[in-house]
Enzyme design. Sequence first.
Site, short mmCIF file in Angstrom:
data_model
loop_
_atom_site.label_atom_id
_atom_site.label_comp_id
_atom_site.label_asym_id
_atom_site.label_seq_id
_atom_site.Cartn_x
_atom_site.Cartn_y
_atom_site.Cartn_z
N HIS A 168 0.80 -1.23 0.00
CA HIS A 168 0.00 0.00 0.00
C HIS A 168 0.83 1.28 0.00
O HIS A 168 0.27 2.36 -0.13
CB HIS A 168 -0.93 0.01 1.22
CG HIS A 168 -1.73 -1.24 1.37
ND1 HIS A 168 -1.34 -2.28 2.20
CD2 HIS A 168 -2.87 -1.64 0.76
CE1 HIS A 168 -2.23 -3.26 2.11
NE2 HIS A 168 -3.15 -2.91 1.25
N ARG A 187 -5.96 16.60 1.38
CA ARG A 187 -5.59 17.41 2.54
C ARG A 187 -4.10 17.23 2.85
O ARG A 187 -3.43 18.17 3.27
CB ARG A 187 -6.43 17.01 3.75
CG ARG A 187 -7.83 17.62 3.78
CD ARG A 187 -7.77 19.07 4.26
NE ARG A 187 -9.06 19.72 4.17
CZ ARG A 187 -10.00 19.67 5.11
NH1 ARG A 187 -9.78 18.97 6.20
NH2 ARG A 187 -11.13 20.33 4.95
N ARG A 210 -2.88 3.77 -4.84
CA ARG A 210 -4.33 3.95 -4.65
C ARG A 210 -4.72 5.40 -4.43
O ARG A 210 -5.76 5.70 -3.86
CB ARG A 210 -4.84 3.09 -3.49
CG ARG A 210 -4.70 1.59 -3.70
CD ARG A 210 -5.06 0.82 -2.45
NE ARG A 210 -4.97 -0.63 -2.69
CZ ARG A 210 -6.02 -1.42 -2.88
NH1 ARG A 210 -7.24 -0.93 -2.85
NH2 ARG A 210 -5.86 -2.73 -3.09
N VAL A 253 -4.89 14.24 12.04
CA VAL A 253 -5.47 15.58 11.98
C VAL A 253 -6.71 15.50 11.09
O VAL A 253 -6.62 15.17 9.92
CB VAL A 253 -4.46 16.62 11.45
CG1 VAL A 253 -3.43 16.95 12.51
CG2 VAL A 253 -3.76 16.13 10.18
N SER A 257 -16.41 20.24 12.72
CA SER A 257 -16.91 20.73 11.43
C SER A 257 -18.43 20.81 11.38
O SER A 257 -18.99 21.52 10.54
CB SER A 257 -16.42 19.82 10.31
OG SER A 257 -16.88 18.49 10.51
N ASP A 258 -19.11 20.08 12.28
CA ASP A 258 -20.57 20.11 12.29
C ASP A 258 -21.07 19.69 13.67
O ASP A 258 -20.34 19.08 14.44
CB ASP A 258 -21.13 19.19 11.21
CG ASP A 258 -20.75 17.74 11.43
OD1 ASP A 258 -21.62 16.96 11.83
OD2 ASP A 258 -19.58 17.37 11.19
#
Length: 241
Positions: free
Chosen positions: A5, A25, A44, A89, A204-205
């Site tokens: 990977h 990000r 990937r 993060v 974020s919400d």
Amino acid sequence: MATPHINAEMGDFADVVLMPGDPLRAKHIAETFLKDVKQVNDVRGMLGFTGTYKGRKISVMGHGMGIPSCSIYAKELITDFGVKKIIRVGSCGAVREDVKLRDVVIGMGACTDSKVNRLRFKDHDYAAIADFDMTRNAVDAAKAKGLNVRVGNLFSADLFYTPDPQMFDVMKKYGILGVEMEAAGIYGVAAEFGAKALTICTVSDHIVSGEQTTAAERQTTFNDMIEIALESVLLGDKESY
């Protein structure tokens, strides 16, 4: 040597890796905060980069969504590339009224509905916690920047679209600061393979009220979180001398 990977070689990664979920990000962090950046993984599409921050070699790489994905990358970074510390993060959703949008949350511990740590720990409950020194350094880095952070438990969910919304009431009762999908897995991997880990999230919400941050608000708070993570690494280096 490359793994299934990660197509990097020993030495390509720093001993500390920042890990957002989204590989784009990771690219943003590398281009915005690091110097002398080199891409070290693209398998990937899970982009990984190594550069320097204030002269300190640091890597950043995406880990995907959920415990199975992040566990693969965290394990291989530790066992195959010599990584000693991982700082996740990312973002989280709040369930408590006193946790506000754009708050920065440091995950001192992580509850979960996943069974992965029970598989690791012979079907017993495992207390998935962050490394103390990394946690303290992140808090100190935030204070030095004049930023307030919340420190406490996260909940790492296996399902993004939960069939049991009543669970949010339980989380609220037990003081969960944020819901995300990876911290408990990363803490378990770090413990199993002798590394250290920390999770820092921005809210974020708000899951209960439905409030959401704008794209501009997310970016500003995200950058604050990254600076906390990077500065905490430098504080950790000072402690080692």
